[in-house]
Design a protein around this motif. Structure first.
Motif, PDB file in Angstrom:
ATOM      1  N   PRO A  35       0.803  -1.240   0.000  1.00  0.00           N
ATOM      2  CA  PRO A  35       0.000   0.000   0.000  1.00  0.00           C
ATOM      3  C   PRO A  35       0.826   1.277   0.000  1.00  0.00           C
ATOM      4  O   PRO A  35       0.261   2.370  -0.050  1.00  0.00           O
ATOM      5  CB  PRO A  35      -0.813  -0.105   1.300  1.00  0.00           C
ATOM      6  CG  PRO A  35      -0.752  -1.538   1.697  1.00  0.00           C
ATOM      7  CD  PRO A  35       0.579  -2.016   1.232  1.00  0.00           C
ATOM      8  N   GLY A  36       2.147   1.179   0.069  1.00  0.00           N
ATOM      9  CA  GLY A  36       2.962   2.383  -0.056  1.00  0.00           C
ATOM     10  C   GLY A  36       3.363   2.989   1.273  1.00  0.00           C
ATOM     11  O   GLY A  36       3.450   2.307   2.302  1.00  0.00           O
ATOM     12  N   SER A  37       3.600   4.293   1.241  1.00  0.00           N
ATOM     13  CA  SER A  37       4.098   5.025   2.408  1.00  0.00           C
ATOM     14  C   SER A  37       3.043   5.068   3.513  1.00  0.00           C
ATOM     15  O   SER A  37       1.868   4.778   3.271  1.00  0.00           O
ATOM     16  CB  SER A  37       4.456   6.453   1.997  1.00  0.00           C
ATOM     17  OG  SER A  37       3.291   7.162   1.625  1.00  0.00           O
ATOM     18  N   PRO A  38       3.453   5.438   4.751  1.00  0.00           N
ATOM     19  CA  PRO A  38       2.446   5.532   5.830  1.00  0.00           C
ATOM     20  C   PRO A  38       1.290   6.458   5.496  1.00  0.00           C
ATOM     21  O   PRO A  38       0.135   6.151   5.817  1.00  0.00           O
ATOM     22  CB  PRO A  38       3.274   6.064   7.011  1.00  0.00           C
ATOM     23  CG  PRO A  38       4.662   5.578   6.745  1.00  0.00           C
ATOM     24  CD  PRO A  38       4.829   5.629   5.253  1.00  0.00           C
ATOM     25  N   GLN A  39       1.588   7.625   4.845  1.00  0.00           N
ATOM     26  CA  GLN A  39       0.483   8.523   4.493  1.00  0.00           C
ATOM     27  C   GLN A  39      -0.455   7.889   3.474  1.00  0.00           C
ATOM     28  O   GLN A  39      -1.677   8.044   3.554  1.00  0.00           O
ATOM     29  CB  GLN A  39       1.036   9.838   3.941  1.00  0.00           C
ATOM     30  CG  GLN A  39       1.648  10.752   4.984  1.00  0.00           C
ATOM     31  CD  GLN A  39       3.104  10.406   5.254  1.00  0.00           C
ATOM     32  OE1 GLN A  39       3.635   9.451   4.662  1.00  0.00           O
ATOM     33  NE2 GLN A  39       3.747  11.155   6.129  1.00  0.00           N
TER      34      GLN A  39
END
Length: 970
Positions: free
Chosen positions: A54-58
């Motif tokens: 899902p990518g970066s924390p943001q």
């Protein structure tokens, strides 16, 4: 998740955790091509058997927000606030769109450029993620909790145990671990609370099914992890007692009591105390599910509650179940969505400015750092509740987690207790009745916990004060609160205060038209305006009047207006069980005796508004005590603030207060209060006269009031006060004349002083209607002294010579009642102030006034003390320059002075009359009648012939001569 800590020794409860995970596929993805998302732990995603990144924390936070909204659209501002709160980066929207684009590529990698997305779609100015609910582990978790609750209520404790064990097998750590942003934190708190509650439910099922002995170790760890959760301590105590360990059970209570007192300053709740007393009275090891001996029960199976079932071919449990216990725990599944708002008002009209201010403020609650609070304060019947309900319905779509409402009954004798309201709210939020904490502090803490991470609108209607409201405020951002109250001093931290005033004429007409029809208002425009004026813009009164018209289509508005006289208005403004007077009475009956008397007395002033000095005069007390009483009435919503240091009654409230005064106060009490008030006002006007015209004779001739009046610093302050007080003085005199004969004398005194200080201004003309009314009133009540004084005021010429003939007639008429009147000397009603001095103040001939001067002197002058009246009167004849009138006047003046036996007055009058005669004869060419008088220069001393050296100052005689002032000798 945080709720999983302390479970290492809970073998009886979690023995099958790994098996269940394998059955649910929690340790790995399913086969096929469907999605699966994990939020109960670090955010993860799978498509079939392939994990997704899902990518970066943001970016993961964006995915979590969209998943938790379950397909509902999330606006761009909401997403920005969810990720960054109050301090978004400069390119927050662009960054957000980048995250959405990447997530679309992750979820639909085969989608062609410019092709519409099917999963993460644009909707309503935001985005929505359309995936099945069963793909989300948190949704499955909450579904199991709901199922467990239903099974438990149906008596299937074993089935509820299985559901709870499966739900607790799903979390893989702290929910939404590592995600930034306020939204993630709120949801993390909510899911953690659900997990802890599910653990309590699971332990409860184990103890009920007879596994209390094996559950003690896990319960000890769980209770130690949550020392302030009374339900966890109760479960441990019950398990220990059933296992025959009574001393340890009682010790657990003592430890819990100490922790609550140390941390919260509170005692254990009602249920925990009741359990303690029950365990003390019951032998150890007794109770449902307790073993009666070493071999009792299904020995060896206690560690595995799921093996209690004797399974047959159909999988049904053939063993007898334990007795169903009383419901004593909370069962929190997916929280219900309360919708408690009263219905919106179909004919709502006006208040556009307030709606435009409140609605955007409430809509911004999702992105605020704290709960948004707005207070609406104002008079009873002013439409606070209607406005609040209307605004709440306008913004309800922005609060998808529900709306709570309560009428706090603040103005009445029995306002709602905050603790009882919290119980009502907790039940609406899904807490079982038996699980509601006993203490107010515990209720408030649970209430705030349940609202954390949710977007709920709370409408608190008719609040009494801040203390009643504070426990009902949410603790976390995302929620909004609307509070209505009659108290304008409602002090809530960070609240947006809105004062709800009466409607202006245009809005009131709009409300009237919304109820009875615009055509009917247009057909009688004048009567419609008179109707809303009689209601003084109070929405409740307008609604009642409109309802009466609507119920009788044949009645004209003019007919209803005619019925709204001051005496009948409160009676007419009532329909069914709704009435203006009843609304006011709710607040009045909650007052103590002292404030109730103050409320009645202050309405007697008759002015549009009053200051604290006037209040002190009416209440016969000090300024500070009066101010405290008036402020208390403001807090009660019965008196309104009206600028700095001023207060007012709404017209209808004033009618209500005066009606109560007639019923509860004697006529003597009311009259005394009114006389004190008029003394205060008269004293203030006389102070203004002395400051503006320090040589004015008037203050020495009118009666001296008992009150010192208002303090005025200088002449400028006096002029400013008179300018501001003009409409108030007018209203006070009008009401006093209406109250004649008791206040007739006071009204004429005040009118006399006020008239003289305005004699050189254009506003003097404003007083003529009042003076004529005073004359008519005095005649009607056969008050000759008041009639004479009022006629004298009417006879004062001003602004133009064309008025002198009328002035002559009025002055002549004033002499007749003056001759006939009798009374004590030095009274405003027996000594007309300067009947001819006013003409002398202007540099023009006044033959008409000179004609009546002799009679005026003989009739009025003999009742005056001092010599100023005679001096100024004689000056009028000097100005005329006509010998016959001067000689006649001199004779009358000297006669009056001789009766007073004032040598100083005689000397001054002789000097003035000789100078006047000499001047008149020289001007007309007549020969002198004796030796010539010396030049007009004053003789040594005061110049009045008494021989003293006391000079008071020179006075101007016409345009040519300057004569000395009078001395102060008797």
């Amino acid at each position: 998740m945080a709720g999983r800590q302390g479970q290492g020794s809970e073998g009886a409860v979690r023995g099958d955790a790994d098996e269940l995970k394998g059955a649910e596929g929690a340790s790995g993805p399913d086969r096929g091509d469907r999605f699966r998302f994990q939020l109960l732990g670090p955010v993860r995603a799978w498509r079939g058997d392939r994990p997704l990144n899902p990518g970066s924390p943001q970016q993961r936070a964006v995915l979590a927000v969209l998943l938790l909204h379950a397909g509902r659209p999330v606006s761009v501002p909401q997403l920005v606030d969810a990720l960054w709160g109050e301090q978004p980066p400069p390119r927050a929207v662009g960054t957000l769109r980048t995250y959405v684009s990447r997530l679309r590529g992750l979820l639909e990698p085969d989608r062609k450029p410019r092709q519409h997305a099917h999963l993460l779609v644009s909707s309503g100015g935001g985005y929505a993620l359309r995936v099945p609910g069963e793909t989300l582990d948190s949704a499955g978790f909450e579904t199991r909790l709901v199922t467990a609750r239903r099974l438990r209520e149906a008596g299937d404790t074993a089935g509820a145990y299985e559901q709870l064990r499966g739900a607790l097998a799903l979390p893989a750590g702290v929910a939404l671990a590592g995600l930034p942003g306020p939204y993630a934190q709120r949801q993390r708190d909510r899911l953690t609370e659900l997990c802890v509650t599910a653990q309590e439910e699971l332990f409860d099922c184990v103890v009920e099914l007879g596994g209390h002995a094996e559950a003690i170790a896990g319960l000890r760890a769980f209770a130690a992890e949550h020392p302030l959760r009374e339900r966890a301590q109760a479960l441990l105590m019950r398990a220990l007692h059933r296992a025959g360990r009574q001393a340890e059970a009682l010790a657990a209570y003592a430890a819990t009591r100490h922790a609550l007192h140390t941390e919260l300053g509170a005692e254990p709740g009602r249920e925990l105390r009741a359990l303690y007393e029950e365990l003390r009275a019951r032998p150890a090891g007794s109770g449902p599910g307790a073993r009666s001996g070493p071999g009792a029960g299904p020995a060896g199976d206690r560690a595995r509650p799921d093996r209690y079932r004797d399974r047959t071919g159909d999988g049904r449990d053939r063993r007898p179940r334990p007795p169903r216990p009383a419901r004593d725990t909370s069962r929190i599944g997916p929280p219900p969505v309360p919708a408690q708002l009263p219905p919106d008002i179909a004919d709502f009209a006006g208040r556009a400015e307030a709606v435009a201010h409140l609605a955007p403020a409430l809509r911004g609650a999702a992105g605020a750092r704290a709960p948004v609070v707005a207070t609406l304060s104002g008079l009873g019947g002013v439409g606070k509740t209607a406005l609040a309900v209307h605004v709440a319905h306008a913004v309800r779509a922005h609060f998808p987690d529900g709306q709570l409402y309560v009428d706090l009954q603040g103005p009445g004798l029995a306002p709602e207790d905050s603790s009882a309201v919290l119980t009502h709210f907790l039940r609406a939020l899904g807490v079982a009745e038996s699980a509601v904490p006993d203490g107010p502090a515990q209720k408030a803490a649970l209430y705030r916990s349940l609202l954390a991470g949710r977007e709920v609108l709370v409408l608190l209607d008719n609040a009494r004060d801040s203390a009643q409201v504070r426990p009902l405020l949410p603790g976390a951002p995302g929620c909004a609160v609307l509070v209505t109250s009659r108290a304008r001093t409602l002090a809530l931290p960070g609240a947006d205060r809105v004062d709800v005033e009466v409607m202006p004429e245009g809005e009131a007409l709009g409300l009237l038209g919304a109820i009875v029809g615009a055509e009917r208002v247009a057909a009688e425009p004048t009567a419609a305006r008179e109707l809303v004026t009689a209601c003084d813009g109070l929405p409740l009164a307008v609604r009642i009047a409109a309802a009466r018209l609507a119920s009788r289509p044949g009645r004209s508005m003019a007919d209803l207006v005619a019925r709204l006289s001051e005496e009948r208005r409160l009676d007419e403004l009532r329909v069914g069980d709704v009435g203006v007077e009843a609304t006011f009475r709710v607040g009045y009956e909650a007052l103590g005796p002292g404030l109730a008397h103050a409320f009645r007395a202050l309405a007697l002033c008759g002015m549009p508004s009053f200051c604290r000095g006037a209040a002190a005069a009416l209440l016969d007390t000090t300024d500070d005590e009066a101010e405290a009483a008036v402020e208390a009435l403001v807090d009660a919503g019965l008196v309104e603030l009206h600028g700095e240091d001023r207060y007012r009654y709404h017209d209808l409230v004033g009618l209500f207060a005066r009606r109560l005064g007639e019923r509860h106060d004697s006529s003597w009490e009311r009259s005394a209060a009114q006389h004190r008030f008029f003394d205060y006002v008269l004293a203030t006007v006389l102070t203004a006269v002395r400051l503006i015209e320090p040589h004015r004779v008037l203050p020495d001739l009118l009666r001296r009031p008992d009150s010192p009046g208002r303090t005025l610093a200088d002449a400028d302050a006096a002029r400013e006060w008179l300018h501001d007080a003009h409409p108030r003085l007018y209203a006070a005199v009008e009401r006093a004349l209406d109250a004649a004969p008791g206040l007739l004398g006071s009204a004429v005194d005040l009118l006399t002083a006020w008239s003289h200080v305005l004699s050189s201004t254009a506003r003097h003309r404003d007083l003529e209607p009042l003076v004529r009314r005073a004359v008519d009133t005095a005649r009607r009540h056969d008050d000759d002294a008041a009639t004479a004084l009022a006629l004298c005021l009417l006879g004062t010429p001003h602004h133009g010579t064309e008025r002198y003939a009328r002035a002559e007639r009025a002055l002549r008429e004033s002499l007749r009642p003056a001759h006939a009147s009798a009374g004590p000397p030095v009274s405003a009603r027996t000594a007309a102030p300067e009947p001819a001095a006013a003409p002398a103040a202007m540099d023009r001939e006044r033959p008409a006034l000179v004609k009546v001067a002799p009679d005026g002197i003989s009739a009025l002058g003999r009742r005056a003390e001092g010599n100023r009246l005679f001096a100024h009167t004689a000056r009028a004849y000097v100005t005329s320059g006509r010998s016959s009138e001067v000689d006649e006047a001199s004779t009358e003046v000297l006669s009056a002075a001789q009766e007073l036996r004032s040598e100083g007055t005689l000397g001054r009058i002789r000097y003035l009359s000789q100078a006047a005669g000499r001047r008149a004869r020289l001007g007309s060419g007549e020969p002198e009648r004796g030796p010539p008088l010396p030049a007009p220069a004053p003789p040594p001393g005061c110049g009045c012939g008494c021989g003293c050296a006391n000079m008071e100052g020179a006075v101007s005689v016409g345009r040519a001569a300057t004569l000395p002032g009078s001395c102060k000798e008797p």
